[in-house]
Design an enzyme around this catalytic site. Structure first.
Site, PDB file in Angstrom:
ATOM      1  N   GLU A   1       1.062  -0.779  -0.167  1.00 40.14           N
ATOM      2  CA  GLU A   1      -0.023   0.136   0.063  1.00 40.14           C
ATOM      3  C   GLU A   1       0.800   1.293  -0.458  1.00 40.14           C
ATOM      4  OE1 GLU A   1      -3.214  -1.494   2.614  1.00 40.14           O
ATOM      5  OE2 GLU A   1      -2.023  -0.552   3.684  1.00 40.14           O
TER       6      GLU A   1
ATOM      7  N   ARG B   1       3.589   7.569  -0.139  1.00 45.30           N
ATOM      8  CA  ARG B   1       3.853   8.735  -0.577  1.00 45.30           C
ATOM      9  C   ARG B   1       5.386   8.433  -1.412  1.00 45.30           C
ATOM     10  NH1 ARG B   1       5.160  11.664   4.285  1.00 45.30           N
ATOM     11  NH2 ARG B   1       4.670  10.143   5.113  1.00 45.30           N
TER      12      ARG B   1
ATOM     13  N   ARG C   1       1.235  20.131   5.901  1.00 51.51           N
ATOM     14  CA  ARG C   1       2.683  19.396   6.970  1.00 51.51           C
ATOM     15  C   ARG C   1       3.672  20.414   7.423  1.00 51.51           C
ATOM     16  NH1 ARG C   1       5.716  16.059   4.370  1.00 51.51           N
ATOM     17  NH2 ARG C   1       6.194  14.693   5.586  1.00 51.51           N
TER      18      ARG C   1
ATOM     19  N   CYS D   1      -4.125  33.664   8.953  1.00 54.36           N
ATOM     20  CA  CYS D   1      -4.795  33.648  10.595  1.00 54.36           C
ATOM     21  C   CYS D   1      -3.795  32.863  10.902  1.00 54.36           C
ATOM     22  CB  CYS D   1      -5.638  34.659  10.125  1.00 54.36           C
ATOM     23  SG  CYS D   1      -5.972  35.682   9.290  1.00 54.36           S
TER      24      CYS D   1
ATOM     25  N   TYR E   1       0.282  13.747   0.561  1.00 55.99           N
ATOM     26  CA  TYR E   1      -0.590  14.330   1.521  1.00 55.99           C
ATOM     27  C   TYR E   1       0.014  15.673   1.139  1.00 55.99           C
ATOM     28  CZ  TYR E   1      -0.119   9.713   2.836  1.00 55.99           C
ATOM     29  OH  TYR E   1       0.318   8.384   3.416  1.00 55.99           O
TER      30      TYR E   1
HETATM   31  N1  LLP Z   1      -1.392   1.818   4.436  1.00 56.92           N
HETATM   32  C1  LLP Z   1      -1.516   2.269   5.908  1.00 56.92           C
HETATM   33  C2  LLP Z   1      -3.245   0.925   6.680  1.00 56.92           C
HETATM   34  C3  LLP Z   1      -1.855   3.241   6.088  1.00 56.92           C
HETATM   35  O1  LLP Z   1      -2.616   3.805   7.407  1.00 56.92           O
HETATM   36  C4  LLP Z   1      -1.043   3.861   5.321  1.00 56.92           C
HETATM   37  C5  LLP Z   1      -1.192   5.227   5.468  1.00 56.92           C
HETATM   38  C6  LLP Z   1      -0.355   3.945   4.592  1.00 56.92           C
HETATM   39  C7  LLP Z   1      -0.320   2.515   3.894  1.00 56.92           C
HETATM   40  C8  LLP Z   1       0.858   5.203   3.324  1.00 56.92           C
HETATM   41  O2  LLP Z   1       1.554   4.990   3.682  1.00 56.92           O
HETATM   42  P1  LLP Z   1       2.722   5.804   3.313  1.00 56.92           P
HETATM   43  O3  LLP Z   1       3.635   4.895   1.603  1.00 56.92           O
HETATM   44  O4  LLP Z   1       2.184   7.107   2.306  1.00 56.92           O
HETATM   45  O5  LLP Z   1       3.727   5.973   4.182  1.00 56.92           O
HETATM   46  N2  LLP Z   1      -0.257  12.737   6.439  1.00 56.92           N
HETATM   47  C9  LLP Z   1       0.955  12.088   7.297  1.00 56.92           C
HETATM   48  C10 LLP Z   1       1.217  10.938   6.292  1.00 56.92           C
HETATM   49  C11 LLP Z   1       0.184   9.545   7.196  1.00 56.92           C
HETATM   50  C12 LLP Z   1       0.107   8.607   6.515  1.00 56.92           C
HETATM   51  C13 LLP Z   1      -1.225   7.838   7.247  1.00 56.92           C
HETATM   52  N3  LLP Z   1      -0.775   6.354   7.063  1.00 56.92           N
HETATM   53  C14 LLP Z   1       2.347  13.153   5.614  1.00 56.92           C
HETATM   54  O6  LLP Z   1       1.682  13.692   5.576  1.00 56.92           O
HETATM   55  O7  LLP Z   1       3.767  12.717   6.700  1.00 56.92           O
END
Ligand code: LLP
Length: 425
Positions: free
Chosen positions: A273, A276, A312, A344, A373
């Site tokens: 999954e 990023r 972020r 603000c 994100y």
């Molecule tokens: N799978 C699950 C169950 C997750 O909770 C997440 C991310 C992903 C996959 C994807 O993760 P990635 O490959 O993108 O690391 N808003 C935060 C990041 C929150 C991530 C939440 N879960 C940021 O901007 O750093």
């Protein structure tokens, strides 16, 4: 790795000048590189070419329909966390059997919607949810394939807000209780325990937490099979980090090399999954300088994008690189500067205490690594319309989401008659 480079003295997305884009679509805007998106997806997929796998792109990182459709066309699926994301998946033409549905708080309506469409798997986060999925499935006359999200208690060494695999986290089920939960699952009429899910956090920059958790969940798969469960899917979540500043995260091929030896003999279809690592460095936010301002202790550059457009830095104190669009501006004198938005709130900044070149009114500034994100976390705070999203391919650009209008801001709001009747004195 990305395709935002200086050409003839100015920053371009592939072969499109960001100055020209600013003139044509206004600022601020998000822009993505098609070449970077496809390359990242391909490289991730190729790392796992030797095993049966499905890459379920984490839609929460970037949910634009054009981008979802692109990954679908490349053979990918989606990791979704809400009914709204399922709707987007459908709009993008994603086959439902390539969708996994995660999240700690799925409502009955969302569960029924996903069952009706026939998603591949539900990632289940608690015993109550498991029982409820069974109840909803029986009610609507469907079988729910489930993967219980286990929590291996491995520290991913990342920001606390995006650490999810520790015992104290709200996510997943304690791995020591997993076998008993699968027994419960098998006893439920509408539930078919078919997989194991695990995701330990995000922006992980070394292979070892992945290797540790994979070892733990691979052992669990063996035990569950011994208990008589037909475990066909192993979902290892996302979490692979990217370079925002000076991090040196493992490449997808390094990640694969660290975990595949522990998985090869299981014969499961592996699900990933990633969010990023696919989109993060494939997008940037371009904004225009409005004003400069100096207080006795601080130097500010005020731009036309704020925390509502890209949260972020404010929310996680995240570092995102800042590049001038005009290459020559890199040679200007440098100062410690806060790059702040019009919102603000004192917490409204895109860069804080950063060594930056001088910026002047009307300069264009690129906030790098904003493809994941970024737009998905944007809001209308301060009644600011959200920016457009642009996709560049070579010399072409396409507006894949229009800038919101003021009318969009008030759509769906109503003034009840008893208030409207009151005269404004
Ligand atoms: N799978 C699950 C169950 C997750 O909770 C997440 C991310 C992903 C996959 C994807 O993760 P990635 O490959 O993108 O690391 N808003 C935060 C990041 C929150 C991530 C939440 N879960 C940021 O901007 O750093």
């Amino acid at each position: 790795m990305h395709h935002f480079d200086y050409k003839d003295g100015e920053l371009c997305a592939e072969d499109v000048s960001l100055t020209r884009l600013a003139e044509e679509v206004g600022t601020p805007y998000y822009v993505y590189s098609h070449e970077t998106l496809t390359r990242h997806f391909r490289v991730f997929s190729e790392a796992f070419a030797s095993v049966r796998h499905l890459i379920c792109f984490a839609m929460k990182s970037n949910s634009n329909l054009a981008i979802l459709r692109l990954f679908g066309a490349m053979g990918g699926g989606l990791d979704i966390v809400s009914g709204g994301e399922l709707f987007r998946a459908a709009k993008a033409g994603m086959p439902y059997e390539r969708i996994v549905f995660a999240g700690v708080g799925k409502s009955d309506e969302e569960i029924a919607y996903a069952l009706e469409k026939g998603v591949l798997l539900f990632n289940v986060e608690s015993e109550e949810e498991l029982v409820n999925i069974g109840a909803v499935a029986s009610r609507v006359g469907r079988q729910a394939r489930v993967a219980i999200r286990v929590n291996p208690d491995v520290d991913p060494q990342t920001h606390p807000y995006i650490t999810t695999g520790l015992k104290k986290s709200k996510f997943g089920i304690d791995i020591n209780r997993a076998r008993e939960q699968y027994r419960t699952a098998a006893s439920l009429e509408g539930v078919e325990p078919s997989g194991v899910h695990c995701h330990i956090g995000s922006q992980i920059t070394s292979s070892s937490p992945f290797a540790d958790s994979v070892e733990i969940v691979a052992r669990l798969v063996g035990e569950l099979r011994g208990d008589g469960h037909d475990i066909r899917y192993l979902n290892l979540g996302g979490g692979l980090g990217i370079t925002y500043h000076d991090e040196a995260p493992p490449l997808p091929s390094d990640y694969a090399a660290a975990i595949l030896p522990k998985l090869k003999d299981l014969g499961c279809t592996l699900i990933f999954e990633p969010g990023r690592v696919i989109t993060g460095n494939a997008g940037i936010l371009v904004t225009r300088v409005l004003y400069g301002k100096e207080n006795p202790e601080k130097r500010f550059v005020i731009i036309d994008a704020g925390m509502n457009d890209l949260i972020r830095p404010s929310l996680y104190q995240a570092f995102q690189d800042v590049w001038p669009v005009e290459e020559a501006a890199r040679e200007r004198p440098r100062h410690v500067t806060d790059l702040v938005g019009p919102v603000c709130e004192s917490g409204d900044y895109l860069a804080k205490d950063r060594d930056l070149p001088e910026f002047y009114r009307d300069d264009l500034v690129a906030v790098m690594s904003s493809g994941a994100y970024g737009f998905t976390m944007a809001s209308n705070y301060n009644s600011r319309p959200r920016p457009p999203e642009i996709l560049v391919r070579g010399e072409e650009y396409h507006i894949i989401r229009e800038r919101e209008t003021y009318d969009d801001l008030v759509r769906g709001e109503h003034i009840p008659a008893f208030i409207e009747e009151r005269r404004i004195p």
